[in-house]
Design a protein around this motif. Sequence first.
Motif, PDB file in Angstrom:
ATOM      1  N   GLY A  49      49.384 -77.437 -97.662  1.00 23.85           N
ATOM      2  CA  GLY A  49      49.882 -78.224 -98.903  1.00 23.85           C
ATOM      3  C   GLY A  49      50.127 -76.980-100.204  1.00 23.85           C
ATOM      4  O   GLY A  49      50.297 -75.924 -99.966  1.00 23.85           O
ATOM      5  N   ASP A  50      49.926 -76.874-101.529  1.00 19.86           N
ATOM      6  CA  ASP A  50      50.524 -76.611-102.133  1.00 19.86           C
ATOM      7  C   ASP A  50      49.575 -75.234-102.626  1.00 19.86           C
ATOM      8  O   ASP A  50      50.753 -74.226-103.361  1.00 19.86           O
ATOM      9  CB  ASP A  50      50.955 -77.337-103.705  1.00 19.86           C
ATOM     10  CG  ASP A  50      52.210 -78.033-104.296  1.00 19.86           C
ATOM     11  OD1 ASP A  50      52.703 -78.153-102.707  1.00 19.86           O
ATOM     12  OD2 ASP A  50      52.707 -78.386-105.539  1.00 19.86           O
ATOM     13  N   VAL A  51      48.909 -75.586-101.932  1.00 20.52           N
ATOM     14  CA  VAL A  51      47.216 -74.117-101.947  1.00 20.52           C
ATOM     15  C   VAL A  51      47.805 -73.143-101.488  1.00 20.52           C
ATOM     16  O   VAL A  51      47.135 -72.607-101.166  1.00 20.52           O
ATOM     17  CB  VAL A  51      46.076 -75.223-102.722  1.00 20.52           C
ATOM     18  CG1 VAL A  51      46.034 -75.549-101.568  1.00 20.52           C
ATOM     19  CG2 VAL A  51      45.878 -74.123-102.873  1.00 20.52           C
ATOM     20  N   ALA A  52      48.456 -73.662 -99.985  1.00 18.76           N
ATOM     21  CA  ALA A  52      48.291 -72.743 -98.985  1.00 18.76           C
ATOM     22  C   ALA A  52      49.637 -71.316 -98.970  1.00 18.76           C
ATOM     23  O   ALA A  52      50.438 -71.676 -99.840  1.00 18.76           O
ATOM     24  CB  ALA A  52      48.865 -73.114 -97.584  1.00 18.76           C
ATOM     25  N   ARG A  53      49.213 -70.187 -99.058  1.00 19.84           N
ATOM     26  CA  ARG A  53      49.603 -69.091 -99.268  1.00 19.84           C
ATOM     27  C   ARG A  53      50.196 -68.399 -97.402  1.00 19.84           C
ATOM     28  O   ARG A  53      49.095 -68.375 -97.345  1.00 19.84           O
ATOM     29  CB  ARG A  53      49.402 -68.604 -99.883  1.00 19.84           C
ATOM     30  CG  ARG A  53      50.671 -67.311-100.402  1.00 19.84           C
ATOM     31  CD  ARG A  53      49.788 -66.473-101.825  1.00 19.84           C
ATOM     32  NE  ARG A  53      48.800 -66.068-101.774  1.00 19.84           N
ATOM     33  CZ  ARG A  53      48.493 -64.950-101.881  1.00 19.84           C
ATOM     34  NH1 ARG A  53      49.965 -64.081-101.518  1.00 19.84           N
ATOM     35  NH2 ARG A  53      47.358 -63.967-101.552  1.00 19.84           N
ATOM     36  N   TRP A  54      51.189 -68.671 -96.886  1.00 22.56           N
ATOM     37  CA  TRP A  54      51.576 -68.410 -95.939  1.00 22.56           C
ATOM     38  C   TRP A  54      53.313 -67.551 -95.213  1.00 22.56           C
ATOM     39  O   TRP A  54      53.547 -67.814 -95.902  1.00 22.56           O
ATOM     40  CB  TRP A  54      51.172 -69.422 -95.146  1.00 22.56           C
ATOM     41  CG  TRP A  54      51.997 -70.792 -94.879  1.00 22.56           C
ATOM     42  CD1 TRP A  54      52.218 -71.121 -96.522  1.00 22.56           C
ATOM     43  CD2 TRP A  54      52.704 -71.398 -93.911  1.00 22.56           C
ATOM     44  NE1 TRP A  54      52.949 -72.675 -96.079  1.00 22.56           N
ATOM     45  CE2 TRP A  54      53.638 -71.958 -94.725  1.00 22.56           C
ATOM     46  CE3 TRP A  54      53.207 -71.013 -93.059  1.00 22.56           C
ATOM     47  CZ2 TRP A  54      54.503 -72.973 -94.228  1.00 22.56           C
ATOM     48  CZ3 TRP A  54      54.458 -71.524 -92.222  1.00 22.56           C
ATOM     49  CH2 TRP A  54      55.105 -72.470 -92.788  1.00 22.56           C
TER      50      TRP A  54
END
Lengths: 78, 438
Positions: B284-289
């Motif tokens: 979700g929004d918290v994932a940086r990928w």
Amino acid sequence: MRVVVDLNRCQSYGQCVFAAPEVFRFQGAESLEYDHVPDAGSDQAVERAALACPAQAILLGRSAEAGVVSQAVAAEMR
Amino acid sequence: MTPRRIVIVGASLAGLRTADSLRANGFTGELVLIGDEPHEPYDRPPLSKAVLAGRTGTDRLFLPSAQDLNARRLLGVAATGLDLAAGEVRLADDRRIGFDRLVIATGSRSRPWPVPGEAALRGVHLLRGREDADRIRADLTAGPRRVLVIGGGFTGSEVASSCHDLDIPVTVALRGAAPMASALGEAVGTAIGARQRAHGIDLRVRTTVTALHGDAEGRLRRVWLSDGDELEVDVAVVALGSVANTEWLAGCGLAADPRGVECDAAGRAMGLDCAVVPDVYVAGDVARWRHPHFDAEPQALQHWGNAVDQAEVAAHNLTHRHQRPATALPAFWSDQFGLNVKSVGLPHLADQVVLTQGSFERGPFVAAYGRGGITVGAVAVNSPRVLDGYAALITERAPFPPAINATDSPADATVLSAGSNSAESSGPALTTVHGGQS
Ligand SMILES: Cc1cc2nc3c(=O)[nH]c(=O)nc-3n(C[C@H](O)[C@H](O)[C@H](O)COP(=O)(O)OP(=O)(O)OC[C@H]3O[C@@H](n4cnc5c(N)ncnc54)[C@H](O)[C@@H]3O)c2cc1C
Ligand code: SF4
């Protein structure tokens, strides 16, 4: 019953609006709006809407509370 | 091999969808959902649209689950720490919850107005959760003289649209050259901005808010803008993008900062040493990928569809040995001023844009986005049914500009500079925020 529409998938065909006008409506030419928590009386119409959606964008389900274990029980969860 | 207890922190779209698809994937072990909001998971996109405009209420947005979740839910309590070695999440009430596998789905929150005294004025709002929406709605129904929207991203534009639906005068002040330019580029942002103005919105580009002023009762009354103007307003909505909810992960060893928690395309969290941390997933929004289809820096894709896609991938990978990457093309929508704006691919990466169907001036239009001669994105305004074709072009990395030749394609398709002002905003990780700053 609970409803969510994947508005990325939705292509604004409007079949859901035909099937359950009390739950689905257009706001502007192409923007679908709907009631996530329709009245129980609309259940059958909403099911018809989900089946009719050519984009298969309508997900039906139950309250996420189903099968909940209360907070008190969770206190023992170490 | 199969985990006994999976703990999901963050009980909103990504968290609920992960739980739901874990059960759909046949996971029969213990499932624990931890969320700091006291409510059942609800849908956020209507908050800035139908809720503010009064067409639905915040108590009617609950999300469905398709499966019987049979989950233990700890709601109204925040996670405050993570101990990876012990396999425990620490809660605000000092409880510790052990896990075999963990899913981080704590999302993001609105970036606050930087001057605390001004931010505390009554009438100055952020918009992220249902309480925010209820407070703004109450202020809107009290008949304000004018509303100031600070920031011209998606959330700001949608708030302006809802005020317009209610016949409330609105000023939108934004730092960039056009609304939504960091996501859609300047050319398309300018086209949509012109339509906002046609609805009577006082849209001020390249303008910042220099001061918010309250009366003796601490209620917002007046604002100063960098263009020298001074306006009487009773309500201001601060829509300056968002910050990932990662404070609870401080010092735990994961690569987490205000831009998000870094993970691979399979959703597996990465440590500070850039190695995958076993048994911890992010969605979700918290994932940086890094999306495998695009050559770009790791970034948070803070849109509804990304939360759903990553949740499903995480649930699959939590229940299968074979780790599958998220490959679905990113997509999002926005509804404002009677316009349905839909995007596929990553338009904000583009260096060039071309109008492929319709007209920027009136009616529906579609624009394609290219980077280094390859089609990387498309945006359709009031043309939701054509996007699948563009998605196919992006998937096959079709040359840019693509040959569309639709009946409504313009005779001369001038390729424009995409003019994304992403470099000017708060860094690459925040350029695709829904409600981002422009
Ligand atoms: C007003 C608004 C309008 C939007 N409109 C659109 C739209 O039109 N189209 C689109 O594609 N997207 C839209 N979005 C974006 C979309 O809603 C988000 O991408 C989506 O909500 C992300 O889901 P998530 O579960 O990752 O994060 P969130 O929805 O942010 O959920 C995270 C949850 O975790 C909780 N949490 C945070 N920290 C902790 C902690 N330490 N412990 C426990 N719980 C914690 C939070 O309170 C929250 O409940 C909109 C967002 C907003 C706010
Ligand atoms: S039937 Fe499906 S595609 Fe058509 S408007 Fe309804 S949800 Fe959208």
